[in-house]
Design a protein around this motif. Structure first.
Motif, PDB file in Angstrom:
ATOM      1  N   ALA A   1     -98.327  89.373 -19.170  1.00 41.16           N
ATOM      2  CA  ALA A   1     -99.008  88.163 -19.634  1.00 41.16           C
ATOM      3  C   ALA A   1    -100.526  88.349 -19.604  1.00 41.16           C
ATOM      4  CB  ALA A   1     -98.606  86.970 -18.784  1.00 41.16           C
ATOM      5  N   THR A   2    -101.035  88.944 -18.548  1.00 43.41           N
ATOM      6  CA  THR A   2    -102.479  89.182 -18.453  1.00 43.41           C
ATOM      7  C   THR A   2    -102.941  90.109 -19.566  1.00 43.41           C
ATOM      8  OG1 THR A   2    -102.388  88.897 -16.061  1.00 43.41           O
ATOM      9  CG2 THR A   2    -104.325  90.022 -16.954  1.00 43.41           C
ATOM     10  N   GLY A   3    -102.198  91.165 -19.823  1.00 42.56           N
ATOM     11  CA  GLY A   3    -102.554  92.088 -20.902  1.00 42.56           C
ATOM     12  C   GLY A   3    -102.550  91.412 -22.261  1.00 42.56           C
ATOM     13  N   LEU A   4    -101.515  90.629 -22.535  1.00 42.62           N
ATOM     14  CA  LEU A   4    -101.434  89.941 -23.829  1.00 42.62           C
ATOM     15  C   LEU A   4    -102.552  88.920 -24.005  1.00 42.62           C
ATOM     16  CD1 LEU A   4     -97.560  89.437 -24.078  1.00 42.62           C
ATOM     17  CD2 LEU A   4     -98.985  91.035 -25.398  1.00 42.62           C
ATOM     18  N   ILE A   5    -102.834  88.171 -22.967  1.00 36.81           N
ATOM     19  CA  ILE A   5    -103.903  87.172 -23.054  1.00 36.81           C
ATOM     20  C   ILE A   5    -105.256  87.856 -23.217  1.00 36.81           C
ATOM     21  CG2 ILE A   5    -105.141  85.412 -21.719  1.00 36.81           C
ATOM     22  CD1 ILE A   5    -102.352  84.634 -20.551  1.00 36.81           C
ATOM     23  N   THR A   6    -105.473  88.949 -22.485  1.00 36.56           N
ATOM     24  CA  THR A   6    -106.730  89.688 -22.626  1.00 36.56           C
ATOM     25  C   THR A   6    -106.878  90.234 -24.041  1.00 36.56           C
ATOM     26  OG1 THR A   6    -106.658  90.277 -20.289  1.00 36.56           O
ATOM     27  CG2 THR A   6    -108.098  91.593 -21.710  1.00 36.56           C
ATOM     28  N   GLN A   7    -105.820  90.803 -24.596  1.00 39.59           N
ATOM     29  CA  GLN A   7    -105.871  91.303 -25.974  1.00 39.59           C
ATOM     30  C   GLN A   7    -106.166  90.169 -26.950  1.00 39.59           C
ATOM     31  OE1 GLN A   7    -102.129  93.286 -26.581  1.00 39.59           O
ATOM     32  NE2 GLN A   7    -102.897  95.219 -25.743  1.00 39.59           N
ATOM     33  N   TRP A   8    -105.557  89.014 -26.741  1.00 37.86           N
ATOM     34  CA  TRP A   8    -105.810  87.885 -27.623  1.00 37.86           C
ATOM     35  C   TRP A   8    -107.277  87.489 -27.574  1.00 37.86           C
ATOM     36  CZ3 TRP A   8    -107.644  82.923 -27.108  1.00 37.86           C
ATOM     37  CH2 TRP A   8    -107.489  82.099 -28.217  1.00 37.86           C
ATOM     38  N   PHE A   9    -107.850  87.406 -26.353  1.00 33.89           N
ATOM     39  CA  PHE A   9    -109.259  87.043 -26.222  1.00 33.89           C
ATOM     40  C   PHE A   9    -110.168  88.082 -26.859  1.00 33.89           C
ATOM     41  CE2 PHE A   9    -108.096  83.984 -22.839  1.00 33.89           C
ATOM     42  CZ  PHE A   9    -108.823  82.901 -23.299  1.00 33.89           C
TER      43      PHE A   9
ATOM     44  N   ARG B   1    -109.440  90.156 -29.378  1.00 29.94           N
ATOM     45  CA  ARG B   1    -109.320  90.020 -30.840  1.00 29.94           C
ATOM     46  C   ARG B   1    -110.025  88.760 -31.342  1.00 29.94           C
ATOM     47  NH1 ARG B   1    -103.310  91.578 -30.257  1.00 29.94           N
ATOM     48  NH2 ARG B   1    -103.445  93.835 -30.394  1.00 29.94           N
ATOM     49  N   HIS B   2    -109.874  87.669 -30.603  1.00 36.79           N
ATOM     50  CA  HIS B   2    -110.505  86.407 -30.991  1.00 36.79           C
ATOM     51  C   HIS B   2    -112.035  86.513 -30.932  1.00 36.79           C
ATOM     52  CE1 HIS B   2    -110.769  82.127 -31.679  1.00 36.79           C
ATOM     53  NE2 HIS B   2    -111.581  82.011 -30.635  1.00 36.79           N
ATOM     54  N   SER B   3    -112.552  87.185 -29.928  1.00 34.40           N
ATOM     55  CA  SER B   3    -114.012  87.312 -29.810  1.00 34.40           C
ATOM     56  C   SER B   3    -114.571  88.235 -30.879  1.00 34.40           C
ATOM     57  CB  SER B   3    -114.413  87.813 -28.424  1.00 34.40           C
ATOM     58  OG  SER B   3    -113.974  89.141 -28.224  1.00 34.40           O
ATOM     59  N   ARG B   4    -113.822  89.236 -31.308  1.00 30.82           N
ATOM     60  CA  ARG B   4    -114.263  90.124 -32.378  1.00 30.82           C
ATOM     61  C   ARG B   4    -114.335  89.379 -33.708  1.00 30.82           C
ATOM     62  NH1 ARG B   4    -110.599  95.384 -31.027  1.00 30.82           N
ATOM     63  NH2 ARG B   4    -111.770  96.077 -29.205  1.00 30.82           N
ATOM     64  N   LYS B   5    -113.364  88.480 -33.954  1.00 31.73           N
ATOM     65  CA  LYS B   5    -113.368  87.704 -35.195  1.00 31.73           C
ATOM     66  C   LYS B   5    -114.537  86.735 -35.247  1.00 31.73           C
ATOM     67  CE  LYS B   5    -108.413  87.927 -36.002  1.00 31.73           C
ATOM     68  NZ  LYS B   5    -107.153  87.171 -36.031  1.00 31.73           N
ATOM     69  N   SER B   6    -114.878  86.137 -34.094  1.00 35.24           N
ATOM     70  CA  SER B   6    -115.956  85.164 -34.076  1.00 35.24           C
ATOM     71  C   SER B   6    -117.326  85.830 -34.179  1.00 35.24           C
ATOM     72  CB  SER B   6    -115.881  84.296 -32.828  1.00 35.24           C
ATOM     73  OG  SER B   6    -116.095  85.088 -31.664  1.00 35.24           O
ATOM     74  N   VAL B   7    -117.435  87.115 -33.801  1.00 28.23           N
ATOM     75  CA  VAL B   7    -118.699  87.833 -33.895  1.00 28.23           C
ATOM     76  C   VAL B   7    -118.988  88.211 -35.343  1.00 28.23           C
ATOM     77  CG1 VAL B   7    -119.895  89.975 -33.226  1.00 28.23           C
ATOM     78  CG2 VAL B   7    -118.579  88.697 -31.532  1.00 28.23           C
ATOM     79  N   LYS B   8    -117.960  88.534 -36.101  1.00 22.28           N
ATOM     80  CA  LYS B   8    -118.152  88.971 -37.493  1.00 22.28           C
ATOM     81  C   LYS B   8    -118.575  87.875 -38.379  1.00 22.28           C
ATOM     82  CE  LYS B   8    -114.930  92.763 -37.222  1.00 22.28           C
ATOM     83  NZ  LYS B   8    -113.712  93.342 -37.696  1.00 22.28           N
TER      84      LYS B   8
END
Length: 119
Positions: free
Chosen positions: A102-110, A112-119
């Protein structure tokens, strides 16, 4: 005097956590309330890390010593624990794996989400 001030801050936050635990009808431990309060104060820059650093470092350093009473309690109840040891070990391993996944999946989601918001 600096160490006394730092220790007083930590103890005061722990006490406030105990009060919140008594007032709020959730099954959240008082220590969690205290640590969340410390986090919020640090996050809002009301407290600085230097305000609690030395005492915090010391408490983390002696943390293994603080587990001795709990270990002694386990030794005292070893006969009762031995009957269910397989179940306890299985549950500990399963829950550890669930938390890691769960920690790994949530970290990956964050990430990916932060990369999308930076672009």
């Amino acid at each position: 005097m600096k160490l006394f001030k730092q220790f007083t801050i930590i103890i005061a936050l722990s006490f406030i956590g105990e009060v919140l635990h008594a007032l709020i009808p959730f099954s959240i431990p008082a220590s969690i309330y205290g640590i969340l309060l410390l986090f919020l104060l640090l996050e809002q820059k009301i407290l600085q890390v230097d305000d609690v650093k030395e005492v915090s470092d010391f408490l983390i350093f002696i943390m293994p010593l603080l587990f001795v009473p709990a270990a002694v309690g386990l030794i005292d109840t070893w006969d009762e624990l031995r009957a269910s040891l397989t179940a306890y070990v299985t549950i500990i391993i399963a829950v550890t794996l669930i938390v890691m996944i769960a920690t790994g999946l949530i970290t990956q989601w964050f990430i990916r989400h932060s990369r999308k918001s930076v672009k």
